[in-house]
Design an enzyme around this catalytic site. Structure first.
Site, PDB file in Angstrom:
ATOM      1  N   GLU A 263      11.010  43.146  28.927  1.00  0.00           N
ATOM      2  CA  GLU A 263      11.959  42.309  30.168  1.00  0.00           C
ATOM      3  C   GLU A 263      13.446  41.929  29.500  1.00  0.00           C
ATOM      4  O   GLU A 263      13.952  41.729  31.023  1.00  0.00           O
ATOM      5  CB  GLU A 263      11.232  40.370  29.712  1.00  0.00           C
ATOM      6  CG  GLU A 263      10.340  40.452  29.684  1.00  0.00           C
ATOM      7  CD  GLU A 263       9.864  40.295  31.390  1.00  0.00           C
ATOM      8  OE1 GLU A 263      10.984  39.734  32.068  1.00  0.00           O
ATOM      9  OE2 GLU A 263       8.664  40.139  32.105  1.00  0.00           O
ATOM     10  N   SER A 284       3.821  22.579  28.226  1.00  0.00           N
ATOM     11  CA  SER A 284       3.900  21.322  28.547  1.00  0.00           C
ATOM     12  C   SER A 284       2.401  20.979  28.411  1.00  0.00           C
ATOM     13  O   SER A 284       1.633  21.372  29.514  1.00  0.00           O
ATOM     14  CB  SER A 284       4.079  20.767  29.688  1.00  0.00           C
ATOM     15  OG  SER A 284       4.116  19.850  30.209  1.00  0.00           O
ATOM     16  N   GLU A 290      -0.047  27.888  29.417  1.00  0.00           N
ATOM     17  CA  GLU A 290       1.046  28.866  29.459  1.00  0.00           C
ATOM     18  C   GLU A 290       1.885  28.490  27.973  1.00  0.00           C
ATOM     19  O   GLU A 290       1.739  26.979  27.590  1.00  0.00           O
ATOM     20  CB  GLU A 290       3.156  28.407  30.241  1.00  0.00           C
ATOM     21  CG  GLU A 290       3.393  29.086  29.437  1.00  0.00           C
ATOM     22  CD  GLU A 290       4.508  29.270  30.419  1.00  0.00           C
ATOM     23  OE1 GLU A 290       4.907  30.645  31.376  1.00  0.00           O
ATOM     24  OE2 GLU A 290       5.314  27.884  30.299  1.00  0.00           O
ATOM     25  N   GLU A 314       9.668  42.101  42.552  1.00  0.00           N
ATOM     26  CA  GLU A 314      10.119  40.970  41.884  1.00  0.00           C
ATOM     27  C   GLU A 314      10.409  40.185  42.485  1.00  0.00           C
ATOM     28  O   GLU A 314      10.905  39.102  42.478  1.00  0.00           O
ATOM     29  CB  GLU A 314       9.447  40.494  40.899  1.00  0.00           C
ATOM     30  CG  GLU A 314       8.280  41.594  39.852  1.00  0.00           C
ATOM     31  CD  GLU A 314       7.972  40.993  38.644  1.00  0.00           C
ATOM     32  OE1 GLU A 314       8.591  40.042  38.032  1.00  0.00           O
ATOM     33  OE2 GLU A 314       7.311  41.647  37.438  1.00  0.00           O
TER      34      GLU A 314
END
Length: 363
Positions: A263, A284, A290, A314
């Site tokens: 990344e 969350s 996630e 993307e």
């Protein structure tokens, strides 16, 4: 009664047999040929071993096909292959110049986890829709494997929970695109020892992600990125372009640290040195699956090292910014950083700065 079929390669391994509800009928047999390629079989739909009928002996198992096997084969686009010794499942016909297939190098845990996830969806979604989502299903399946490995949340403060503390009554998946929404009707054990009445909970299904903040300890500066985010835009935030760390989904079969380095190249054209794990967490957990792996990445950040990057495939439009550590700390204190992982990593770096400098000076 269904006739037994011959299974070869990945489909003839114990974990895949179990995932697809298959039982071998008798000991392994062999058919003439060699299995070539397919080291990502069950992860990438296109990468199953090719069966060459050119010498050698391929082990096969006979098993009565199950509904799960038929559905899985539809999702993978994996028809039976004609062979002089009869039809065989688990292989493809055609050409492949890769190395011979070996179950020693093949990620059977991940492939079986993906198979179980596909099977769990067979009454919820059509095979074609699942096939279109296979890359994200693979990411999700491996996220579940990482979750099972721990560490367990709460340490010794929260007692371990057993599987029967949660009772799943019904599962639905009303939306499945790049991400998915799972709806569970469930009951769980209460702190008093009984069970709740049936309740409905919705979860936004997305696989694990990695977050990395590049830091140059010599110049004591960091690289943060700026990009448009749909969440703040939907909330009508007047500034939906956020300052963030580098981040992205962990691909199936990829290590967390390899994902961080990939990344950084994609989003900032940056090669990272040593990675320091920070605060891994659920951002969350009330509604989002996630899990974020946060890292500080050592980098060389001279003037001019921040640019505009991102993957065209993307539609990423990402601008890098170089910022002194003290300036980022002030922005966090002043409420100018609304991205949670960036604020957390900035605070963590300030807290760990002295120890990190000492460790770097001795390594």
């Amino acid at each position: 009664m269904s006739r037994a079929v011959q299974l070869a390669g990945p489909l003839a391994t114990p974990k895949m047999l179990a995932a697809l509800g298959l039982t071998a009928e008798g000991p392994p047999e062999t058919v003439l040929g060699t299995l070539i390629g397919g080291q990502r079989a069950g992860i990438d739909a296109e990468d199953w071993p090719v069966l060459r009928s050119d010498g050698g002996a391929v082990p096969v198992l006979r098993a009565v096909p199950t509904r799960e096997l038929r559905f899985y084969a539809d999702v993978m686009g994996l028809p039976a292959v004609d062979h002089p010794d009869g039809q065989i499942r688990g292989v493809r016909s055609g050409q492949n110049e890769a190395a011979p297939w070996s179950d020693q190098d093949w990620p059977d845990d991940l492939a079986a986890a993906i198979a179980r996830e596909i099977v769990s969806l067979q009454d919820l979604l059509p095979a074609a829709q699942i096939a279109a989502r296979l890359p994200m299903i693979a990411v999700w399946a491996e996220s579940r494997l990482r979750a099972a490995e721990g560490p367990r949340s709460g340490g010794t403060l929260v007692p371990p929970r057993m599987g029967d503390d949660l009772r799943l009554i019904e599962r639905r998946q009303p939306y499945a695109g790049f991400f998915a929404v799972d709806v569970w009707d469930l009951s769980h054990r209460t702190h008093a020892g009984g069970f709740t009445p049936a309740i409905t909970r919705e979860g936004f299904v997305m696989g694990d992600a990695v977050v990395v903040l590049p830091w140059d300890p010599v110049r004591d500066r960091l690289l943060v990125i700026e990009q448009f985010r749909v969440g703040p835009a939907l909330r009508h935030d007047p500034q939906p372009w956020l300052l963030e760390p580098i981040a992205g989904r962990i691909d199936a079969g990829e290590s967390v640290e390899d994902a961080a380095r990939r990344e950084a190249l994609e989003e900032a054209d940056l090669r990272l040195g040593r990675l320091f794990p920070a605060v891994h967490h659920y951002p969350s957990p009330g509604a989002v699956t996630e899990f974020l792996y946060l890292y500080l990445g050592i980098a060389d950040l001279p003037d001019g090292s921040a640019g505009v990057n991102g993957l065209d495939a993307e539609v990423e439009d990402i601008r890098g910014h170089l910022i002194d550590r003290s300036d980022l700390s002030a922005m966090v204190r002043d409420g100018q950083i609304t991205n949670g992982p960036l604020a957390m990593l900035s605070l963590w770096l300030d807290r760990q700065h002295r120890d990190l400098m000492k460790e770097l000076s001795t390594s």
